[in-house]
Design a protein around this motif. Structure first.
Motif, PDB file in Angstrom:
ATOM      1  N   UNK A 203      73.714 -80.126 -33.857  1.00 47.36           N
ATOM      2  CA  UNK A 203      74.021 -78.880 -34.562  1.00 47.36           C
ATOM      3  C   UNK A 203      75.526 -78.730 -34.811  1.00 47.36           C
ATOM      4  N   UNK A 204      76.344 -79.009 -33.818  1.00 49.90           N
ATOM      5  CA  UNK A 204      77.794 -78.866 -33.966  1.00 49.90           C
ATOM      6  C   UNK A 204      78.344 -79.815 -35.027  1.00 49.90           C
ATOM      7  N   UNK A 205      77.752 -81.008 -35.109  1.00 47.06           N
ATOM      8  CA  UNK A 205      78.185 -81.953 -36.131  1.00 47.06           C
ATOM      9  C   UNK A 205      77.895 -81.449 -37.532  1.00 47.06           C
ATOM     10  N   UNK A 206      76.726 -80.824 -37.715  1.00 45.82           N
ATOM     11  CA  UNK A 206      76.374 -80.264 -39.020  1.00 45.82           C
ATOM     12  C   UNK A 206      77.321 -79.122 -39.373  1.00 45.82           C
ATOM     13  N   UNK A 207      77.671 -78.303 -38.401  1.00 46.24           N
ATOM     14  CA  UNK A 207      78.614 -77.208 -38.648  1.00 46.24           C
ATOM     15  C   UNK A 207      79.955 -77.740 -39.145  1.00 46.24           C
ATOM     16  N   UNK A 208      80.423 -78.798 -38.515  1.00 41.56           N
ATOM     17  CA  UNK A 208      81.700 -79.391 -38.921  1.00 41.56           C
ATOM     18  C   UNK A 208      81.621 -79.918 -40.350  1.00 41.56           C
ATOM     19  N   UNK A 209      80.522 -80.590 -40.687  1.00 39.81           N
ATOM     20  CA  UNK A 209      80.362 -81.162 -42.028  1.00 39.81           C
ATOM     21  C   UNK A 209      80.332 -80.062 -43.090  1.00 39.81           C
ATOM     22  N   UNK A 210      79.613 -78.969 -42.811  1.00 34.63           N
ATOM     23  CA  UNK A 210      79.515 -77.876 -43.772  1.00 34.63           C
ATOM     24  C   UNK A 210      80.858 -77.165 -43.934  1.00 34.63           C
ATOM     25  N   UNK A 211      81.573 -77.019 -42.837  1.00 36.61           N
ATOM     26  CA  UNK A 211      82.844 -76.284 -42.880  1.00 36.61           C
ATOM     27  C   UNK A 211      83.999 -77.137 -43.419  1.00 36.61           C
ATOM     28  N   UNK A 212      83.880 -78.440 -43.333  1.00 40.01           N
ATOM     29  CA  UNK A 212      84.983 -79.351 -43.659  1.00 40.01           C
ATOM     30  C   UNK A 212      85.580 -79.153 -45.059  1.00 40.01           C
ATOM     31  N   UNK A 213      84.782 -78.911 -46.129  1.00 41.31           N
ATOM     32  CA  UNK A 213      85.407 -78.752 -47.459  1.00 41.31           C
ATOM     33  C   UNK A 213      86.459 -77.655 -47.532  1.00 41.31           C
ATOM     34  N   UNK A 214      86.357 -76.616 -46.681  1.00 41.70           N
ATOM     35  CA  UNK A 214      87.341 -75.541 -46.710  1.00 41.70           C
ATOM     36  C   UNK A 214      88.713 -76.052 -46.289  1.00 41.70           C
ATOM     37  N   UNK A 215      88.742 -77.083 -45.477  1.00 41.78           N
ATOM     38  CA  UNK A 215      90.001 -77.621 -44.970  1.00 41.78           C
ATOM     39  C   UNK A 215      90.770 -78.387 -46.038  1.00 41.78           C
ATOM     40  N   UNK A 216      90.124 -78.656 -47.167  1.00 35.62           N
ATOM     41  CA  UNK A 216      90.765 -79.365 -48.275  1.00 35.62           C
ATOM     42  C   UNK A 216      91.262 -78.356 -49.298  1.00 35.62           C
ATOM     43  N   UNK A 217      92.424 -78.602 -49.853  1.00 39.00           N
ATOM     44  CA  UNK A 217      92.966 -77.727 -50.893  1.00 39.00           C
ATOM     45  C   UNK A 217      91.991 -77.608 -52.061  1.00 39.00           C
ATOM     46  N   UNK A 218      91.898 -76.408 -52.626  1.00 34.06           N
ATOM     47  CA  UNK A 218      90.997 -76.193 -53.760  1.00 34.06           C
ATOM     48  C   UNK A 218      91.375 -77.089 -54.936  1.00 34.06           C
ATOM     49  N   UNK A 219      92.659 -77.311 -55.139  1.00 28.70           N
ATOM     50  CA  UNK A 219      93.098 -78.187 -56.226  1.00 28.70           C
ATOM     51  C   UNK A 219      92.656 -79.631 -55.976  1.00 28.70           C
ATOM     52  N   UNK A 220      92.830 -80.091 -54.725  1.00 30.77           N
ATOM     53  CA  UNK A 220      92.413 -81.458 -54.377  1.00 30.77           C
ATOM     54  C   UNK A 220      90.904 -81.599 -54.530  1.00 30.77           C
ATOM     55  N   UNK A 221      90.163 -80.575 -54.090  1.00 30.07           N
ATOM     56  CA  UNK A 221      88.711 -80.621 -54.225  1.00 30.07           C
ATOM     57  C   UNK A 221      88.312 -80.693 -55.697  1.00 30.07           C
ATOM     58  N   UNK A 222      88.989 -79.915 -56.539  1.00 32.57           N
ATOM     59  CA  UNK A 222      88.714 -79.980 -57.966  1.00 32.57           C
ATOM     60  C   UNK A 222      89.018 -81.350 -58.549  1.00 32.57           C
ATOM     61  N   UNK A 223      90.117 -81.970 -58.086  1.00 31.04           N
ATOM     62  CA  UNK A 223      90.469 -83.309 -58.552  1.00 31.04           C
ATOM     63  C   UNK A 223      89.401 -84.334 -58.151  1.00 31.04           C
ATOM     64  N   UNK A 224      88.911 -84.216 -56.915  1.00 33.93           N
ATOM     65  CA  UNK A 224      87.879 -85.138 -56.444  1.00 33.93           C
ATOM     66  C   UNK A 224      86.616 -85.000 -57.287  1.00 33.93           C
ATOM     67  N   UNK A 225      86.182 -83.746 -57.504  1.00 31.38           N
ATOM     68  CA  UNK A 225      84.950 -83.529 -58.269  1.00 31.38           C
ATOM     69  C   UNK A 225      85.132 -83.852 -59.747  1.00 31.38           C
ATOM     70  N   UNK A 226      86.372 -83.799 -60.233  1.00 37.29           N
ATOM     71  CA  UNK A 226      86.623 -84.162 -61.623  1.00 37.29           C
ATOM     72  C   UNK A 226      86.188 -85.603 -61.881  1.00 37.29           C
ATOM     73  N   UNK A 227      86.443 -86.481 -60.920  1.00 37.80           N
ATOM     74  CA  UNK A 227      86.061 -87.886 -61.080  1.00 37.80           C
ATOM     75  C   UNK A 227      84.558 -88.100 -60.939  1.00 37.80           C
TER      76      UNK A 227
ATOM     77  N   UNK B  58      81.759 -72.692 -55.240  1.00 42.18           N
ATOM     78  CA  UNK B  58      80.774 -72.148 -54.303  1.00 42.18           C
ATOM     79  C   UNK B  58      80.476 -73.145 -53.192  1.00 42.18           C
ATOM     80  N   UNK B  59      80.303 -74.405 -53.578  1.00 42.04           N
ATOM     81  CA  UNK B  59      80.007 -75.438 -52.579  1.00 42.04           C
ATOM     82  C   UNK B  59      81.132 -75.564 -51.565  1.00 42.04           C
ATOM     83  N   UNK B  60      82.384 -75.468 -52.024  1.00 40.33           N
ATOM     84  CA  UNK B  60      83.508 -75.645 -51.119  1.00 40.33           C
ATOM     85  C   UNK B  60      83.576 -74.535 -50.076  1.00 40.33           C
ATOM     86  N   UNK B  61      83.225 -73.314 -50.461  1.00 40.46           N
ATOM     87  CA  UNK B  61      83.427 -72.170 -49.564  1.00 40.46           C
ATOM     88  C   UNK B  61      82.143 -71.670 -48.906  1.00 40.46           C
ATOM     89  N   UNK B  62      81.072 -72.421 -49.012  1.00 44.38           N
ATOM     90  CA  UNK B  62      79.853 -72.057 -48.295  1.00 44.38           C
ATOM     91  C   UNK B  62      80.111 -72.045 -46.787  1.00 44.38           C
TER      92      UNK B  62
END
Length: 289
Positions: free
Chosen positions: A98-122, A161-165
């Protein structure tokens, strides 16, 4: 009693000063600039009154960006809260990993929104994008994901939405774990099923967490900027711009600081007009336990 008041005053003064410095002063400055015609650089400033505001209400691009902003705000808020609540309910149960799943779900918040957008752009780009490469493997034609304004707005909303779930998940987990078990046990003794228990016991007691998550996500969605810059640059043909992006373009590209400030004041008013009633309505729904 006087000593206690003095302590409270000493503790609140730094917070008040920070609010004045970082909120009140910039807001006052933006309001004052909104009545001027100014390019943002020169010393020549011309008072034009409410002309910038009148121009905004006759600006078709302003209305387009306003609609996009509302979509980003309400769309992101809805998806983030539904996704976060679902994940929180799932992770509120005890199971291995359970704790591992929590970390995976929360992890995108730790990335800058701009960086996340750049990653998804590709992932979404036409030439060499991950999704188009997958389509080619199955013999399907490539898709121009950002070809139309409504598709670009939809994809940007989904990515945000996915990043901040994970943020909603944390808020709802805290709310769920704060609900005493005796209420659920009493409902089960009365013969309530899972759906009835959630609708009539868990959900009403979860309103404080819902209030926090909804208001926070609404404000964040209305101010969306970084993901738009990274994924679409406001395109195609400025059809995916938000008010925040439009403000930046007006100031730094078009050199229309006065008009940009007027749009900023309007955005601030939109956020206040929408979030305050929503917050007040949700507060009335809260129950004590």
């Amino acid at each position: 009693m006087k000593r206690r008041r003095y302590i409270y005053l000493c503790l609140t003064i730094p917070a008040i000063l920070l609010i004045i410095l970082f909120i009140a002063v910039p807001l006052f400055n933006a309001i004052s600039l909104s009545f001027l015609k100014w390019n943002g650089y020169s010393q020549n400033r011309k008072w034009i009154g409410f002309e910038n505001y009148m121009q905004a209400f006759s600006d078709r691009l302003f209305w387009r960006t306003l609609i996009n902003t509302l979509i980003y705000g309400f769309g992101s808020c809805l998806l983030q809260n539904l996704g976060g609540l679902f994940v929180a309910i799932f992770l509120n149960n005890k199971f291995r990993g359970r704790n591992g799943v929590r970390v995976v779900v929360y992890m995108p918040i730790m990335i800058s929104a701009f960086i996340m957008g750049q990653i998804l752009y590709y992932f979404f780009q036409y030439d060499g994008g991950v999704f188009n490469e997958i389509l080619k493997l199955f013999g399907l034609p490539a898709v121009y994901w950002m070809e139309k304004g409504w598709t670009a707005v939809s994809l940007i909303t989904l990515v945000n939405s996915w990043q901040y779930i994970g943020l909603c998940m944390i808020i709802y987990l805290a709310g769920l774990q704060n609900i005493p078990n005796m209420y659920r046990e009493a409902a089960r003794l009365d013969g309530a099923n899972k759906i009835y228990e959630f609708a009539h016991v868990t959900l009403p007691l979860l309103i404080p967490a819902i209030t926090t998550a909804v208001v926070t996500n609404l404000i964040g969605g209305f101010k969306m900027f970084d993901v738009i810059v990274a994924m679409s640059g406001g395109g195609p043909s400025k059809q995916s711009m938000s008010l925040s992006y439009y403000i930046s373009t007006l100031y730094f590209t078009d050199e229309r600081a006065g008009y940009s400030s007027a749009i900023g004041v309007i955005l601030f008013a939109v956020i206040i007009i929408i979030t305050l009633p929503v917050n007040a309505w949700l507060r009335k729904k809260e129950v004590e336990y």
